[in-house]
Design an enzyme around this catalytic site. Structure first.
Site, PDB file in Angstrom:
ATOM      1  CE1 TYR A 190      -4.407   5.471   6.066  1.00 31.18           C
ATOM      2  CE2 TYR A 190      -5.044   5.128   3.977  1.00 31.18           C
ATOM      3  CZ  TYR A 190      -5.266   5.296   5.389  1.00 31.18           C
ATOM      4  OH  TYR A 190      -6.588   5.578   5.413  1.00 31.18           O
ATOM      5  CG  HIS A 205      -5.358   5.552  -0.990  1.00 34.49           C
ATOM      6  ND1 HIS A 205      -6.230   4.593  -0.914  1.00 34.49           N
ATOM      7  CD2 HIS A 205      -5.369   6.062  -2.115  1.00 34.49           C
ATOM      8  CE1 HIS A 205      -6.627   4.122  -2.041  1.00 34.49           C
ATOM      9  NE2 HIS A 205      -6.126   4.819  -3.083  1.00 34.49           N
ATOM     10  CG  HIS A 252      -2.060   0.924   1.230  1.00 35.04           C
ATOM     11  ND1 HIS A 252      -1.971   2.074   0.372  1.00 35.04           N
ATOM     12  CD2 HIS A 252      -3.116   0.941   1.845  1.00 35.04           C
ATOM     13  CE1 HIS A 252      -3.292   2.725   0.564  1.00 35.04           C
ATOM     14  NE2 HIS A 252      -4.019   2.121   1.435  1.00 35.04           N
TER      15      HIS A 252
HETATM   16  C1  LIG Z   1     -15.045   1.041   2.589  1.00 33.44           C
HETATM   17  C2  LIG Z   1     -13.878   1.272   1.892  1.00 33.44           C
HETATM   18  C3  LIG Z   1     -12.627   0.944   2.446  1.00 33.44           C
HETATM   19  C4  LIG Z   1     -11.520   1.093   1.548  1.00 33.44           C
HETATM   20  N1  LIG Z   1     -10.161   0.692   2.147  1.00 33.44           N
HETATM   21  C5  LIG Z   1      -9.049   0.784   1.502  1.00 33.44           C
HETATM   22  C6  LIG Z   1      -7.881  -0.109   1.991  1.00 33.44           C
HETATM   23  O1  LIG Z   1      -7.871  -0.804   2.968  1.00 33.44           O
HETATM   24  N2  LIG Z   1      -6.890   0.136   1.145  1.00 33.44           N
HETATM   25  C7  LIG Z   1      -6.694   0.879  -0.038  1.00 33.44           C
HETATM   26  O2  LIG Z   1      -5.868   0.820  -0.641  1.00 33.44           O
HETATM   27  N3  LIG Z   1      -7.906   1.379  -0.474  1.00 33.44           N
HETATM   28  C8  LIG Z   1      -8.992   1.334   0.216  1.00 33.44           C
HETATM   29  N4  LIG Z   1     -10.324   2.093  -0.312  1.00 33.44           N
HETATM   30  C9  LIG Z   1     -10.468   2.263  -1.558  1.00 33.44           C
HETATM   31  C10 LIG Z   1     -10.777   1.325  -2.618  1.00 33.44           C
HETATM   32  O3  LIG Z   1      -9.731   0.316  -2.715  1.00 33.44           O
HETATM   33  C11 LIG Z   1     -11.062   1.925  -3.999  1.00 33.44           C
HETATM   34  O4  LIG Z   1      -9.764   2.437  -4.706  1.00 33.44           O
HETATM   35  C12 LIG Z   1     -11.998   2.818  -4.011  1.00 33.44           C
HETATM   36  O5  LIG Z   1     -13.410   2.596  -3.226  1.00 33.44           O
HETATM   37  C13 LIG Z   1     -12.591   3.259  -5.426  1.00 33.44           C
HETATM   38  O6  LIG Z   1     -13.232   2.092  -6.089  1.00 33.44           O
HETATM   39  P1  LIG Z   1     -14.605   2.049  -6.414  1.00 33.44           P
HETATM   40  O7  LIG Z   1     -15.033   3.336  -6.872  1.00 33.44           O
HETATM   41  O8  LIG Z   1     -14.944   0.652  -7.215  1.00 33.44           O
HETATM   42  O9  LIG Z   1     -15.441   1.802  -4.965  1.00 33.44           O
HETATM   43  C14 LIG Z   1     -11.583   1.671   0.330  1.00 33.44           C
HETATM   44  C15 LIG Z   1     -12.879   2.190  -0.156  1.00 33.44           C
HETATM   45  C16 LIG Z   1     -13.926   1.922   0.641  1.00 33.44           C
HETATM   46  C17 LIG Z   1     -15.290   2.225  -0.152  1.00 33.44           C
END
Ligand SMILES: Cc1cc2nc3c(=O)[nH]c(=O)nc-3n(C[C@H](O)[C@H](O)[C@H](O)COP(=O)(O)O)c2cc1C
Length: 367
Positions: free
Chosen positions: A174, A172, A169
């Site tokens: 982190y 974002h 990771h």
């Molecule tokens: C509930 C939730 C938790 C997420 N947790 C993480 C995470 O642990 N690590 C990460 O890299 N992105 C995390 N994301 C981002 C998602 O991996 C993804 O990039 C983002 O939701 C966009 O994709 P989508 O539009 O298909 O939801 C999270 C998103 C959501 C909605």
């Protein structure tokens, strides 16, 4: 419209994915004490059984005291947690799917009071003091070495329990991204300076993971321009800068770049339609994963990471056009798959009208 391209196999070295659909990593906070249990096993198994070619797990913390930032996040260290993950791996493999853990250190966003040791503050590239109290410990060289060793150990453990690779990771806002970003990395030693120098931490970390797992074990690296602290932040402004940023990471051992954007259809730089995954593939020659609002519309699009105005609705047709042109290799799906475990097979079989609609309730359960 034919959705065939999404359901073609993908091969990279020893990694063979049955489809191009990737489950995006999503923190779910359903692992009390950091141990993924039977419910988590079933949650991932269902998606593997229903057309998802590769699961990237929710962020799971490496074995460093400040890696975790939130309650009930699964660990990727300790016998109990690794035994839980082994159950997940076996269940996913039994369905013909593949799975990698997303290895995570939250860095400076950790607050004292968080598990597993409430007394440990955030650790980050640069110290932060608030009203005379150190709220973020600025990492020493020894801390850097310890965190890198923790990532390497987690990767070694991933391989030992049968995971199909690892995702680091680096996105974002982190820890890894905090080193990249000038807003959070004010260091004056060899880990600070211009973007090339601020990348040193990630490069050493990738090299250590590569050394731990050997040449054939896939390493995915997730990065983003945006930060959870600032959606408009950008690490690089031009394609040339992007190429210069990514090359050392690729050279350090990355096999696949996971290019985190909030909307897959948005061009990354002026003068071309290519999105971030498209540019990354072209500049590095490595396979890429795109992500961002695939399969979403209406209220869903406004939720969480997409809080601002959306100019254009997501369209699966546009995604398939890009995939067919080989702009990128794999497509990650987050929220749509969180709500509906069968999203991929419903798309494959033309059963779009059966796809479960958005519901905030879905976030509160693990189905
Ligand atoms: C509930 C939730 C938790 C997420 N947790 C993480 C995470 O642990 N690590 C990460 O890299 N992105 C995390 N994301 C981002 C998602 O991996 C993804 O990039 C983002 O939701 C966009 O994709 P989508 O539009 O298909 O939801 C999270 C998103 C959501 C909605």
């Amino acid at each position: 419209m034919t959705v065939k391209a999404l359901f073609e196999p993908f091969r990279l070295g020893n990694l063979e994915l049955p489809t191009r659909v990737v489950m995006a990593p999503m923190t779910r906070s359903f692992s009390p004490g950091g141990v993924p249990g039977a419910q988590v096993v079933e949650y991932y198994r269902r998606r593997a059984a229903a057309g998802v070619g590769l699961i990237v797990t929710e962020g799971t913390t490496v074995g460093h005291k400040a890696a975790n930032g939130y309650p009930h996040v699964p660990r990727f260290y300790g016998e109990d947690a690794l035994a839980g993950w082994k159950e997940v791996v076996d269940a996913v493999h039994a369905e013909g799917g593949k799975i990698v853990p997303q290895l995570w250190h939250v860095g400076n966003v950790r607050k004292a009071g968080t598990e597993p040791d409430a007394s440990v503050p955030g650790f980050g590239p640069s110290e932060k003091v608030k009203e005379g109290t150190v709220v973020v410990h600025g990492m020493t060289k020894q801390d850097i070495d310890e965190v890198i060793a923790a990532f390497a150990q987690a990767a070694r453990d991933a391989k030992a329990i049968g995971m199909d690779g690892v995702e680091i990771h680096g996105a974002h806002g982190y820890l890894v991204d905090q080193f990249f970003w000038e807003g959070s990395n004010k260091r004056t030693d060899e880990y600070g300076g211009d973007l090339a120098q601020r990348s040193r931490f990630a490069i050493e970390l990738i090299q250590a993971v590569r050394a731990a797992v050997g040449p054939d074990f896939p390493i995915i690296f997730r990065f983003s321009q945006w930060k959870q602290q600032d959606y408009t932040a950008r690490l690089v402004q031009t394609a040339e800068e992007l190429g210069a940023f990514l090359k050392p990471l690729a050279d350090a051992g990355v096999d696949i770049f996971h290019c985190s954007t909030r909307r897959f259809w948005e061009p990354e730089f002026e003068g071309s339609d290519l999105n971030l995954a498209g540019w990354t593939r072209q500049l590095t020659g490595k396979p890429t994963i795109t992500v961002g609002s695939v399969g979403l519309d209406g209220e869903f699009l406004q939720f969480m990471v997409n809080t601002d105005k959306v100019a254009e609705p997501a369209s699966l047709e546009k995604l398939l056009e890009r995939l067919n042109k080989q702009e990128f290799d794999l497509v990650a799906v987050g929220r749509a798959l969180l709500v509906d475990p069968d999203w991929a097979v419903k798309v494959r079989d033309g059963r779009e009208s059966d796809i479960l609609p958005f519901s905030r309730e879905a976030l509160k359960t693990l189905v």
